[in-house]
Each structure stands twice: as structure tokens, then as C-alpha cells.
Design an enzyme around this catalytic site. Sequence first.
Site, short mmCIF file in Angstrom:
data_model
loop_
_atom_site.label_atom_id
_atom_site.label_comp_id
_atom_site.label_asym_id
_atom_site.label_seq_id
_atom_site.Cartn_x
_atom_site.Cartn_y
_atom_site.Cartn_z
N GLY A 105 0.47 -0.89 -0.03
CA GLY A 105 -0.13 0.20 0.06
C GLY A 105 0.54 1.63 0.11
O GLY A 105 0.43 2.13 -0.82
N THR A 115 -5.36 6.44 0.34
CA THR A 115 -5.38 6.24 -1.39
C THR A 115 -4.27 4.49 -1.44
O THR A 115 -4.56 3.78 -2.10
CB THR A 115 -5.14 7.36 -2.45
N CYS A 116 -3.57 4.84 -0.55
CA CYS A 116 -2.33 3.50 -0.81
C CYS A 116 -3.11 2.72 -0.16
O CYS A 116 -2.00 1.11 -0.62
CB CYS A 116 -1.19 3.62 0.10
N PHE A 117 -4.20 2.76 0.26
CA PHE A 117 -4.51 1.03 0.58
C PHE A 117 -6.01 0.82 0.44
O PHE A 117 -6.80 0.01 0.38
CB PHE A 117 -4.68 0.74 2.49
#
Length: 1068
Positions: free
Chosen positions: A729, A1035-1037
Site C-alpha cells: 500500500g 489511497t495507498c490501501f
Amino acid sequence: MFSVPQSSKSEFLDKARQAREERKGHKEKEKAATQIQALVRRFLCRCRLQKQTRKEVDDYFQLSEAGTTKRNALSIFKIARKLLFIYRLEDKMRFEKLCRAILASMEVENEPKIWYVSLALSKDLTIPWLKQIKDVLWICCQLLKNLKPDILQDNKLVTLYLTMLVTFTDTSTWRIVRGKGEALRPALTRICENIMGHLNQKGFYSTLQILLTNGLARSKPSLSKGTLTAIFSLSLRPVIAAHFSDNLLRSFLLHIMSVPAVVSHLSVLTPECMALIQTHDLLRKFILFLSREEQCLDICVCLEGSHSLCLLGNLIQLGYLNEKVLEEEANHFVKDLTDMLSYCQRYVSQKKSNLTHWHPVLGWFSQTVDYGLNESMPLVTKQLQHLWGVSVIRTLFSDVLSKKLESQESTPPPPQPSTSQNNLPVKNLFKRAFQKSASVRNILKPVGGKRVDSAEVQKVCSICVLYQTTLSTLTQIRLQILTGLTHLDDLLPKLWAFICELGPQGGLKLFMECLNNDTEESKQLLAMLMLFCDCSRHLITILDDIEVYEEQTSFKIEELITISSFLNTFVYKMIWDGILENAKGEKLELFHSVHGWLMVLYERDCRRRFTPDDHWLRKDLKPSLLFQELEKGKKRAQLLLQYIPHVIPHKNRVLLFRNIVTKEKESLGLVETSSASPHVTHITIRRSRMLEDGYDQLRRLPVNSIKGVIRVKFVNDLGVDEAGIDQDGVFKEFLEEIIKKVFNPALNLFKTTSGNERLYPSPTSYIHENHLQLFEFVGKMLGKAVYEGIVVDVPFASFFLSQVLGHHHSTFYSSIDELPSLDSEFYKNLTSIKRYDGDVGDLGLTLSYDEDVMGQLVCHELIPGGKTMPVTNENKISYIHLMAHFRMHTQIKEQTAAFIRGFRSIINPEWLHMFSTPEVQRLISGDNAEIDLDDLKKHTVYYGGFHSSHRVIIWLWDILSSDFNAEERAMFLKFVTSCSRPPLLGFAYLKPPFSIRCVEVSDDQDTGDTLGSVLRGFFTIRKKEPGGRLPTSSTCFNLLKLPNYSKKSILRDKLRYAISMNTGFELS
């Protein structure tokens, strides 16, 4: 007592032997001395005789010139006999005087005894005179071989010796046959025929060929009108005298008609000779002579490549000038040209080798090439152009062109200037190919009904074979030929109409049957299809979008749909039925022609749609079967994927792409297994210097490390490690942030196009010291995103993506077609120049491009010296293409190359061959289709007590489906995942999966889920009303953090505000 010692006896015998040998040696010396003396005396005697004879000859001419001795025929005969007896090359001046004396004697009025020819009537002198004149004329021929007509002195001698030959091979100028001597004409004519027969045996035609070649095989002829007339008349006399016998016609074709552009020079300098050709109907005789296979083969074998072309050029120009004969003998004419071109084609090679020579028209040629003819090749090419000129095409394709396509009366096209199309430069041919077709007609579809063995079909097939052979033989002027064939707007539609009528059902079935037959008839039908494909592909390549879509030049859009369907099926069946696997020679060439035309239409459709949905798909092809065959390494499946991947649904191709990537990861050991873990690369990134740190730490990594697992640890501005463990992520966020920064136009690595704001490399990126290394790094990062299936919202200009895919290396690529994707206004301005009816020179343009670069006006030359070269009506098409090429390629050549280098180090270019340019954009940025909420709901994971039946979750899906419009739903998706488009294969392939988590506190206080928070979220128990807080995201996950709102209206308003303000993007 009387015995002689043995030693004395042997001595005596030795002395006797020596004495004998000495006597023998003396005799041999005396004999040799006598022979030497005899030879010397003979030599000296000969020298004295020659000297004396030369003196007599010189005295004779000296006295004759002084007028003290009156010449008569007998004295000339005698002095000629003396000169011929001792003639050597050093006697050329004396021979010249002899010729002048003989000719002067023939000019005297009413003096039969002075006429040199009068000796032919003398009973005693007829045979000696005949031998003498034959010897004299043959010496004239030998001298003519070594003369250069472009040298003044030699030119005078050429005239002299030709006059000798003209005078004594025909009785028309002899005064002896005038008046009462008319009765002598038959006998004297036979003498002339005897002389010509002797000269022919000695090599008369070779002499004339050398003389003609020396004078005409150049850009500007050095033979005068009189000289050329004399040579041609001389060459024709034996043929006429022999009543056009095969033997003399053969010599005439081999030696005279094979001289470069001789017909062209005759038509310009001596129209009387052209009239003579027509009077004797020579073209018809040539055509019929060559129509016999053994005669044509004999001619081809005797002539090498350049001379064969010269003969072809002369025959074609004669056909162009004699339309009536061409029309009447069309079948034989077509057969002759096809046979000659086919013979040349045997020696046309695809590449250079020790056995090939370069030819300006044929390319690499494995026969000997006469380089002395290269200077005349432009003239020969101009002759050959008549074959694909309007006049000859109309004559040969009269059966096809006579077909009516119009369904109603239409406005006639405006009259065109009367300038002969064949005299126009090649660039003007392009201009003519662009003219709008004014016909309003029925749409052409396969109907069938015409018997393939009918005379009409056979004739059209043979003509198509001729032009197809021409294209494959004259390799260096192939584009000229195609442009000429596409000049008539109605030829290709009518040829397609003709193809549609063939066979019982028309079109596809007939041609598929031909592929399985190896008969001559089948080959001819396939050649027709091949010619149609080659010409149509060329036409559509040079037409711009306005001409294809609005004006519909040549083909209607509906016809292009029909044709593309036919081609798609034809290529598919060739591959899937196993025909292509074993194809070679003509069948392989046919496949490439049909496939090339198909791909031009497909790429045009990808740029601007004209076909219905699913037009290119094959419903009878099961993707599962194809993938099974690919797994087994079946050839037909590999060929299908190589040549026409568009027949496979896009989703299946994306799946195949992901499988290929997965297999490579497994082979490189980048996938977690029970026995091994992949190598992990750890990098530490400062948030304030994300791009610089990422560039420094990743650019030196080996390619396989970049393809592998990369773990990112962020450091904040205070130098403290941020919380959070990267399970892909954090790397996703890092990659997205890097890509967002480098593609930001403010950085000036990339610019946006005018209008639709799509990205392409900035021409002024050189302001960054290491800009090319940065481009390579950006290419690697984008490649990594595609490799991992991470969609990033980066809209590229299609012309740039075409270059990334390598489409610009295609033969059929046209820069002008891609220009609208860079600057539509600039494209309109350029194409308006093409349509400008007046003199383009009045616009004051040059072959250069002026650009404002950071406040300074910079002039870029499109070609060396371009800023001083004006744009004219002749070069305006070149200007348009050069300008488009400069803007999209030359200006950003280095940047594009560096980006491609980085991108291809991660993504094998062969993997992307199965995608079109728009499809690659979808691969990078996700699907541009409507978001499928049901699919998203199905693949959503819940945390913090939320579940699919939770009240807040039900409200959320209802708001997204009922209250939000498509644009707001895209904003919502971008809010959570950083990309507004769904993954290509659906949300099942979104990594990490889309997640929603119930949160009770703000992000800075959030420490993750606890048992209490999960229970409170599950049972909707609140610590306090969260109405003041907004939804946030990681947003990374791909994680949405949603407070446990008490009302649906609050959730709707807070969510709408959050996505419009783009809140979120924090790291958990």
C-alpha cells in the site's frame, strides 16, 4: 700389334660427333639468318609498299582537291582498293577523305561515269565493287562504335559515316535510277539488301545500339534530329526489307528498342520517325512477336536488367501513344509486360549481398547492372509511369470502369487542367489522389453471380497480375505506382464492386477456395485481391480524416465497414485454418497485403470510430480454447495473437497480459512460495523530497529489483519515521505521488496538448540538467505501475503512446493522421494548406518552423536549408508531413527514446502488441466505462464493525447509485483509490482491495481498530455524534474511513463535500 687403344677410339668418336654438331649448327645459323633476312626484306618491302601506296592515295586526294585531276568512279574504286589493302587505324584520315570522295561522286548531276555506284552495273566489276562497298561500310560501322556524339569533331564524323550507310543501303538517293534508269531499281535494290544482309551478319545492329546509347543514355541527348533520324531509318531498313521476319524483329527489339528512352527522344526530336512506326504498325508486330513465350524468354535472357527495363519503357510509351492498338491488343500487351517483368523479378533481391548490385528502379538486383545507364533512368522511369497513368489505366481497366455505381444524378466534378498527368511530379500525383469523389451511389456489398472463367474476369485478373508484378519488381518506385493506381477516384470502388460479383455468392468463399487450390486461375484471382488491398491501403494511408469521414473520397464509410469485415474474416480464416503456417511465396505476400490493409482500417477506427460495437470480434472464437492452445504452444494460436489480437475480447487480452506478467514473476522468483520468499528492496523517502529521493535510490537498481518487491518507509519533515507498515500500500502511494509530480506540467518534463489536455514530453525539458535520465526513470516507474496492475490517472496524447508502442516504425504510419492528438487547430491549419486552391507560394511559407522558446524566436529547419526554400504547390504535401513529423517526433526524439528505454526495460514491448493505442491507455489508467457499483459492492472489504448490511453502508451504496451522478461517482473512486477509472478487469483485480472502515476519531488520533471500537461500530453505538467530521481515505490501501453517521443526509453532504475538496490521501 695393330690394335688401337680403347681410349684413343672413344676420343676419335667424340671429335667426329662434335664436328658433325658444329657443321649442323652452322647450317641452322645460315638457315635462320636467311629466314630473318627474308622476314626483314619482306617487312621492309611491305613498309615500302604501304608507304608508296599511302603516297599514291595522298597524291590522289591532293590532286583531286587541287582540281588538277578529275575524279571518276573507276579511279575512286582503284584508290579505294589500294587504301583498303593497306588500311590500319592510322589511315582514318585517308578513309575519311575516301568516304567524302565517294559521297561527292554520288552527288554529281548527269555524269554516270563519276557515280561510284555505276560500277555495280559493270560486268567485270560488279562483284569486286560489291565486296569493296561492304568493306567500306563495315569500316564505317567499326569507326562509329568508338565515336562520341557529344564531341564536335566526332559528331561530324558520325554524320559522315552515317551518310555513307544511309546512301548505300537504299536506292532512293541514287541518281542512276532516275528517269530511264528506273528499270534498274529492282536489281540495285537487291544489291542494297545484299549489303544490309552482310552488315547484319557482321553486327550492324550492335553498332547502331552503341551509337544510340552513347548519344541518348544521358539526361540530355547529344544526337541531333538528323543524326537520330538517320540511325533510326538505318535500323528499320533491314526489318522492312526482310518483311518483318522474326529474326530481324528480334534484332530490332534487342538492339534498338532496348536503348534508354529511344521512343521518348524520337517523339520529341523526330515525329516523322514516330509516324513511320505507326505506318508500319510496329507496336502490334512487337506485341504479337513477344506474345510467343519462347520469343519473349529469348529477349529477356539476352537483355540484362537495365536494358529489359528500357525495352519495357519504350513498349509502354508506344502503347500510350497508340491507344487504338493498345485497346485491340490489350490481352497480348498485358501478357508481354507481365512475362518480361516476371523474368526481371526472379533477380530482384530483398537485401544486399555479394551477388547483388544496386539498381535505381529495381533495388538490389542479382544480375549484372549496366551502371552507364543510370543517368538515363529518370527518363525510363517517366516512360514506365505511363503504365499507371490515367490513359493506360482507363484503356486496360475499361471493363471495370464502365460499370455504373451511381444511384442518382450527381453534380459533375469541376473540370481539371488539361496537363498530362504523366508529366506531373510525383507530389502532384498525391494531390490528384486527394480529389473528392462527387458520385452518390449504392453501397457495395458481396452479391456474386459472375462466372470466374468468363473472358471478362480473366482479362481483369491478368491486368491485376500485371500491376501486382510491377509493384513487386519495380521496388524503388512502388509508391509512385500505388499513387498512380489510386489517382482515379472510381477505380478502387469499381474494382471492389467487381470482386463482390465474383463467384456464386461473391467475395469471401471464392477467395478461401482459391487459397486451397494451386491453379493458375486461383493465383490470378488472388492477385486481383492483393492489388486491391495494396492500392486501397495506400489510398487510405494518404487520405486525411476529412477526406475519409466527411468527404468519403473513393469509399463510403459503409463500404469500409463491409470491406473491413471481409478482410477480418479472410485473415482470421487464413490463420485459424492453418493456411498461414505453411504459406510461402505468393500466398505469404497475399496474407501480408490483406493484413496490412486490415490493420490500416483497424488503426484508423481506433483513432476515430467508424465501425459498430464488437465489429472486430470473432464470435466463433472461444477465448478459453485460444488460451489452451497458447499454453500448448500451438502455432495458429500464436499467429492469431501476433497478427489480429483485436478479434479477442479486450478483457481476455488483459487477462492474458496479467498471466504473462505473473509467469515472468514466477520465473524471476518474485512471488512468495512455501519454500522461498522474494528478495525485498527497502528504500527510505523524505516526503519533502519524494521525487529526488525516489530517483536517487531507484534509478541504479537492477531491472529485476524494480520488478520485484519494494518496501517504502516515509520520513517526515522532522526526520521521524512515519507510522505504518508497507504491505504494498505505501509503495502504491509512493508510486502515485511520484507519477503525479513528474507528469505535472509545472515541472516541464511533460506538456499538455491544447484542447483535451493530454500529456506528451516537453520539447524544452532540457532546462533540467539530467532530463533524459529523468525520462528513463519516469518510463520505469510507469512500467512498474503497469507491471503491478496499479492504475494511474495519466492521460497520454495518442501520438506519444503510438511511439511508445513502436507504431511510428510501421510502413503505413502517417504523422499527419496523429497530429490532431497534439494540436487540432494546428492540424486544421496544415490541412487547409493542402486544400488551398490558389498558389501556396503567395502565403510566404518556407520549409521551416518558427517557435517561441522561453521568450526567444527559434527557427527550426525541416530539411537542411529549409528556411530559404519556399513552400509551393509542388512540395506542399511534403511540407505538411515534414511539419507534422517535426512537431511530434523530431522535437521530442531524445525524450521519447529515453522514456521508451525505461518503460521497455520493465514491460516487454511484445506484450503490448496485442493492444491498440487507446487500449494501452486503458491499461495504464483503467477503464473509461461507467463504474459498476454492483461489482464494487461485491468486492468491498469492511473493517471496524462495518458489514454489508450495516445501516451506514446501505446508505452509502444508495447515495452512490441514486444521488450521485457519473462524474461524482468517478470523483468518489478517485478520492479512495487516487484513480477515477475502475480497473480493466473489474474491482476483483484492485490491489489492495477496496475497503471501508468505521472510525470514531480523527485521523491524527486514530490508532486502529480495537475490540471496543469494532463492537460499537457493529451495533451502531456512538461515543459522540460524528456529524462534524468528514470522511477520509488512505489511497495507498484503497481504504475509505467513514464515521458512523446518524443520518443518511449527513453522510451524503459530508461525502459530497469531501470528494469535491479532495480531502484524504493521508497515510494510516
